[in-house]
Design a protein around this motif. Structure first.
Motif, PDB file in Angstrom:
ATOM      1  N   THR A  83     101.666 102.103  34.854  1.00 32.66           N
ATOM      2  CA  THR A  83     102.587 101.135  34.262  1.00 32.66           C
ATOM      3  C   THR A  83     103.972 101.742  34.086  1.00 32.66           C
ATOM      4  OG1 THR A  83     100.803  99.961  33.116  1.00 32.66           O
ATOM      5  CG2 THR A  83     103.031  99.719  32.218  1.00 32.66           C
ATOM      6  N   VAL A  84     104.019 102.967  33.578  1.00 35.05           N
ATOM      7  CA  VAL A  84     105.303 103.643  33.369  1.00 35.05           C
ATOM      8  C   VAL A  84     106.013 103.854  34.700  1.00 35.05           C
ATOM      9  CG1 VAL A  84     106.379 105.794  32.586  1.00 35.05           C
ATOM     10  CG2 VAL A  84     104.570 104.730  31.219  1.00 35.05           C
ATOM     11  N   ALA A  85     105.282 104.331  35.705  1.00 33.79           N
ATOM     12  CA  ALA A  85     105.882 104.575  37.021  1.00 33.79           C
ATOM     13  C   ALA A  85     106.424 103.291  37.626  1.00 33.79           C
ATOM     14  CB  ALA A  85     104.857 105.212  37.951  1.00 33.79           C
ATOM     15  N   ALA A  86     105.667 102.214  37.531  1.00 28.73           N
ATOM     16  CA  ALA A  86     106.099 100.948  38.112  1.00 28.73           C
ATOM     17  C   ALA A  86     107.352 100.436  37.427  1.00 28.73           C
ATOM     18  CB  ALA A  86     104.972  99.914  38.003  1.00 28.73           C
ATOM     19  N   THR A  87     107.419 100.555  36.112  1.00 34.28           N
ATOM     20  CA  THR A  87     108.569 100.055  35.364  1.00 34.28           C
ATOM     21  C   THR A  87     109.825 100.855  35.676  1.00 34.28           C
ATOM     22  OG1 THR A  87     107.059  99.380  33.590  1.00 34.28           O
ATOM     23  CG2 THR A  87     109.406  99.470  33.053  1.00 34.28           C
TER      24      THR A  87
ATOM     25  N   ALA B 283     101.578 110.364  29.099  1.00 35.47           N
ATOM     26  CA  ALA B 283     100.632 109.258  29.229  1.00 35.47           C
ATOM     27  C   ALA B 283      99.266 109.685  28.681  1.00 35.47           C
ATOM     28  CB  ALA B 283     100.509 108.827  30.682  1.00 35.47           C
ATOM     29  N   ASP B 284      98.882 110.916  28.947  1.00 37.77           N
ATOM     30  CA  ASP B 284      97.642 111.495  28.418  1.00 37.77           C
ATOM     31  C   ASP B 284      97.677 111.496  26.892  1.00 37.77           C
ATOM     32  OD1 ASP B 284      95.199 112.874  28.356  1.00 37.77           O
ATOM     33  OD2 ASP B 284      96.153 114.829  28.531  1.00 37.77           O
ATOM     34  N   GLU B 285      98.795 111.908  26.333  1.00 34.91           N
ATOM     35  CA  GLU B 285      98.931 111.974  24.879  1.00 34.91           C
ATOM     36  C   GLU B 285      98.830 110.592  24.240  1.00 34.91           C
ATOM     37  OE1 GLU B 285     102.630 113.074  22.064  1.00 34.91           O
ATOM     38  OE2 GLU B 285     101.917 114.722  23.328  1.00 34.91           O
ATOM     39  N   VAL B 286      99.510 109.620  24.815  1.00 29.41           N
ATOM     40  CA  VAL B 286      99.421 108.249  24.290  1.00 29.41           C
ATOM     41  C   VAL B 286      97.975 107.764  24.357  1.00 29.41           C
ATOM     42  CG1 VAL B 286     100.082 105.845  24.694  1.00 29.41           C
ATOM     43  CG2 VAL B 286     101.813 107.648  24.846  1.00 29.41           C
ATOM     44  N   ALA B 287      97.309 108.037  25.471  1.00 33.38           N
ATOM     45  CA  ALA B 287      95.937 107.565  25.659  1.00 33.38           C
ATOM     46  C   ALA B 287      94.987 108.187  24.646  1.00 33.38           C
ATOM     47  CB  ALA B 287      95.473 107.861  27.086  1.00 33.38           C
TER      48      ALA B 287
ATOM     49  N   ASP C 183     106.964 106.295  42.272  1.00 35.40           N
ATOM     50  CA  ASP C 183     105.844 106.069  43.167  1.00 35.40           C
ATOM     51  C   ASP C 183     104.554 105.907  42.369  1.00 35.40           C
ATOM     52  OD1 ASP C 183     103.516 106.947  45.049  1.00 35.40           O
ATOM     53  OD2 ASP C 183     105.216 106.512  46.374  1.00 35.40           O
ATOM     54  N   GLU C 184     104.001 104.702  42.406  1.00 37.64           N
ATOM     55  CA  GLU C 184     102.821 104.400  41.609  1.00 37.64           C
ATOM     56  C   GLU C 184     101.575 105.115  42.138  1.00 37.64           C
ATOM     57  OE1 GLU C 184     102.393 100.124  40.792  1.00 37.64           O
ATOM     58  OE2 GLU C 184     104.442  99.910  41.545  1.00 37.64           O
ATOM     59  N   ASP C 185     101.483 105.269  43.449  1.00 33.89           N
ATOM     60  CA  ASP C 185     100.286 105.889  44.028  1.00 33.89           C
ATOM     61  C   ASP C 185     100.220 107.379  43.701  1.00 33.89           C
ATOM     62  OD1 ASP C 185      99.365 103.502  45.251  1.00 33.89           O
ATOM     63  OD2 ASP C 185     100.831 103.776  46.842  1.00 33.89           O
ATOM     64  N   LEU C 186     101.326 108.074  43.801  1.00 33.56           N
ATOM     65  CA  LEU C 186     101.344 109.490  43.435  1.00 33.56           C
ATOM     66  C   LEU C 186     101.025 109.648  41.955  1.00 33.56           C
ATOM     67  CD1 LEU C 186     101.872 112.487  43.840  1.00 33.56           C
ATOM     68  CD2 LEU C 186     104.338 112.027  43.667  1.00 33.56           C
ATOM     69  N   THR C 187     101.629 108.796  41.121  1.00 34.26           N
ATOM     70  CA  THR C 187     101.389 108.870  39.678  1.00 34.26           C
ATOM     71  C   THR C 187      99.926 108.616  39.355  1.00 34.26           C
ATOM     72  OG1 THR C 187     103.634 108.053  39.302  1.00 34.26           O
ATOM     73  CG2 THR C 187     102.123 107.987  37.438  1.00 34.26           C
ATOM     74  N   GLU C 188      99.349 107.576  39.955  1.00 33.49           N
ATOM     75  CA  GLU C 188      97.955 107.256  39.693  1.00 33.49           C
ATOM     76  C   GLU C 188      97.038 108.397  40.140  1.00 33.49           C
ATOM     77  OE1 GLU C 188      94.902 103.541  40.413  1.00 33.49           O
ATOM     78  OE2 GLU C 188      96.316 104.056  42.010  1.00 33.49           O
TER      79      GLU C 188
ATOM     80  N   HIS D  35      88.403 108.055  29.679  1.00 35.53           N
ATOM     81  CA  HIS D  35      89.727 108.505  29.225  1.00 35.53           C
ATOM     82  C   HIS D  35      90.674 108.639  30.412  1.00 35.53           C
ATOM     83  CE1 HIS D  35      92.940 111.065  27.719  1.00 35.53           C
ATOM     84  NE2 HIS D  35      92.607 111.955  28.637  1.00 35.53           N
ATOM     85  N   THR D  36      90.189 109.225  31.493  1.00 35.52           N
ATOM     86  CA  THR D  36      91.015 109.398  32.694  1.00 35.52           C
ATOM     87  C   THR D  36      91.507 108.050  33.215  1.00 35.52           C
ATOM     88  OG1 THR D  36      89.939 111.473  33.323  1.00 35.52           O
ATOM     89  CG2 THR D  36      90.953 110.191  35.091  1.00 35.52           C
ATOM     90  N   MET D  37      90.654 107.048  33.201  1.00 35.04           N
ATOM     91  CA  MET D  37      91.046 105.720  33.653  1.00 35.04           C
ATOM     92  C   MET D  37      92.133 105.125  32.762  1.00 35.04           C
ATOM     93  SD  MET D  37      87.182 104.383  34.499  1.00 35.04           S
ATOM     94  CE  MET D  37      87.644 102.691  34.804  1.00 35.04           C
ATOM     95  N   GLU D  38      92.047 105.362  31.471  1.00 33.24           N
ATOM     96  CA  GLU D  38      93.070 104.853  30.558  1.00 33.24           C
ATOM     97  C   GLU D  38      94.408 105.561  30.788  1.00 33.24           C
ATOM     98  OE1 GLU D  38      91.379 105.186  26.653  1.00 33.24           O
ATOM     99  OE2 GLU D  38      90.077 103.447  26.932  1.00 33.24           O
ATOM    100  N   VAL D  39      94.370 106.860  31.030  1.00 32.72           N
ATOM    101  CA  VAL D  39      95.597 107.599  31.353  1.00 32.72           C
ATOM    102  C   VAL D  39      96.219 107.036  32.629  1.00 32.72           C
ATOM    103  CG1 VAL D  39      96.576 109.847  31.954  1.00 32.72           C
ATOM    104  CG2 VAL D  39      94.795 109.703  30.206  1.00 32.72           C
ATOM    105  N   ALA D  40      95.396 106.769  33.635  1.00 34.46           N
ATOM    106  CA  ALA D  40      95.901 106.249  34.903  1.00 34.46           C
ATOM    107  C   ALA D  40      96.563 104.890  34.716  1.00 34.46           C
ATOM    108  CB  ALA D  40      94.770 106.158  35.922  1.00 34.46           C
ATOM    109  N   GLN D  41      95.981 104.057  33.878  1.00 33.16           N
ATOM    110  CA  GLN D  41      96.551 102.719  33.632  1.00 33.16           C
ATOM    111  C   GLN D  41      97.920 102.827  32.978  1.00 33.16           C
ATOM    112  OE1 GLN D  41      96.124 101.199  30.051  1.00 33.16           O
ATOM    113  NE2 GLN D  41      97.758  99.848  30.749  1.00 33.16           N
TER     114      GLN D  41
END
Length: 378
Positions: free
Chosen positions: A83-87, A195-199, A91-96, A73-79
């Motif tokens: 994606t949201v941060a990049a779009t 992102a957690d909620e969507v996942a 900062d993608e690294d902080l978000t991940e 689940h954590t990996m899916e939240v990170a993905q």
């Protein structure tokens, strides 16, 4: 503004590594990794992170090898979060990093375990919160470095652990007063909760369908957006088996929710007129949000999952069993604190047995909790 534009629309709101308030124990900069990349790697190598593999998300281990656990689940939240941060140009690294660490403080047996530990601690005028426990893990419980306790993560990651899902109130806790309770967290941290909620809304629907807890016609009646997508999928793939049609529809539901998260956030940022990280922090409300239509779909999914999945007879039976196990283990260690492992016995002498017992049980995996329970209580 079109989020399909290759230009990063909100790059001025990106929390750059050089803006960080730093680490509790200063360290030299790394030659080729940013501070947030180093934090991400430290989280991934933490023992508490690995233990998520054997902690329940919704369905307990052994029911199926295909269902999510707390780590997947954590990996899916990170993905989704990355994606949201990049779009958005954040900062993608902080978000991940924040996505990977957001559940590191979860106890065994999902929310049932957290609720039971909270009930146990309320007897002593205290409480249990998995985010606060996560902070304690990265601050002190992890012991991997000779120069400092814990993981020595940057301030922003530690702040995000305790603020990604709620705002703090000044004065609510001496332990949290150092994390700017009068300010909002950066956008990267605000992304994590939704992102957690969507996942989990979509993943739990997937696992519950595989478990046979509902029929397709039931979710179509409960979630109009899903019904509209399902009709389109049936027209496009009339010969596909139902399971494949379901997965095709679910993929489109995820896309609908993530797009709603991007559009809702972009609209909120533009309405607020914020142009800097400080302005985001000082804004009276969080700016990461879903559009109203996506939020409505999320609420409908939640109601359906509570009715057909979370409160199903199969999961309620498992929940009662795990709650009883934690309660009896807690009571056993209260009577026999000498049975705690040596490091915890020493801590109990300083901070009192209840908090140490709580921390010890919270760190257990489902399997270890069951094993210790049977060893001690038969």
């Amino acid at each position: 503004m079109s989020l399909a534009n290759p230009e990063k629309p909100f790059a001025s709101l990106r929390f750059r590594p050089e803006l960080s308030r730093g680490r509790r124990y200063p360290e030299l900069a790394h030659p080729y990794r940013t501070e947030f990349q180093r934090d991400r790697d430290r989280v991934i190598h933490a023992r508490a992170f690995r233990r998520l593999e054997n902690k329940t998300q919704v369905f307990p281990a052994g029911v199926s090898d295909h269902f999510r656990n707390r780590l997947t689940h954590t990996m899916e939240v990170a993905q989704i979060a990355r994606t949201v941060a990049a779009t958005l140009g954040l900062d993608e690294d902080l978000t991940e990093t924040l996505a990977l660490v957001h559940d590191i403080g979860h106890p065994p047996f999902a929310h049932a375990g957290e609720d039971e530990l909270r009930r146990q601690m309320e007897r002593f005028g205290e409480t249990f919160d998995h985010n606060l426990h996560g902070l304690r893990i990265v601050e002190s419980f992890e012991a991997r470095y000779a120069r400092f306790p814990g993981l020595n993560l940057t301030f922003e990651v530690r702040e995000g652990i305790v603020k990604h899902s709620r705002d703090l109130t000044p004065g609510e806790s001496a332990e949290l007063d150092g994390y700017l309770p009068h300010l909002r967290p950066p956008l990267e941290a605000q992304i994590i909760d939704l992102a957690d909620e969507v996942a989990y809304n979509t993943a739990d629907l997937d696992d519950a369908y595989s478990a046979g807890l509902f029929r397709i016609d039931e979710v179509l009646a409960a979630v109009p957006a899903f019904a509209g997508i399902w009709e389109s999928v049936e027209m496009q793939f009339p010969g596909a088996e139902e399971r494949v049609q379901f997965l095709e529809a679910l993929r489109q539901v995820i896309n609908l929710l993530v797009s709603g998260l991007l559009d809702g956030t972009a609209a909120a940022i533009e309405t607020a007129g914020v142009t800097s990280v400080d302005a985001v922090r000082e804004h009276p409300r969080r700016l990461v949000c879903l559009t109203e239509s996506a939020a409505a779909t999320g609420r409908e999914l939640k109601r359906f999952l509570h009715r057909k999945v979370y409160n199903s007879e199969e999961l309620l039976k498992e929940r009662h069993r795990s709650v009883r196990m934690i309660a009896e283990l807690f009571a056993y260690y209260e009577r026999h604190p000498e049975s705690l492992p040596a490091p915890y016995r020493e801590q109990a002498e300083d901070s009192g047995p209840p908090r140490v017992i709580c921390a010890y049980i919270a760190g257990m995996t489902d399997g270890y909790c069951q094993r210790i329970y049977h060893e001690l209580l038969g």
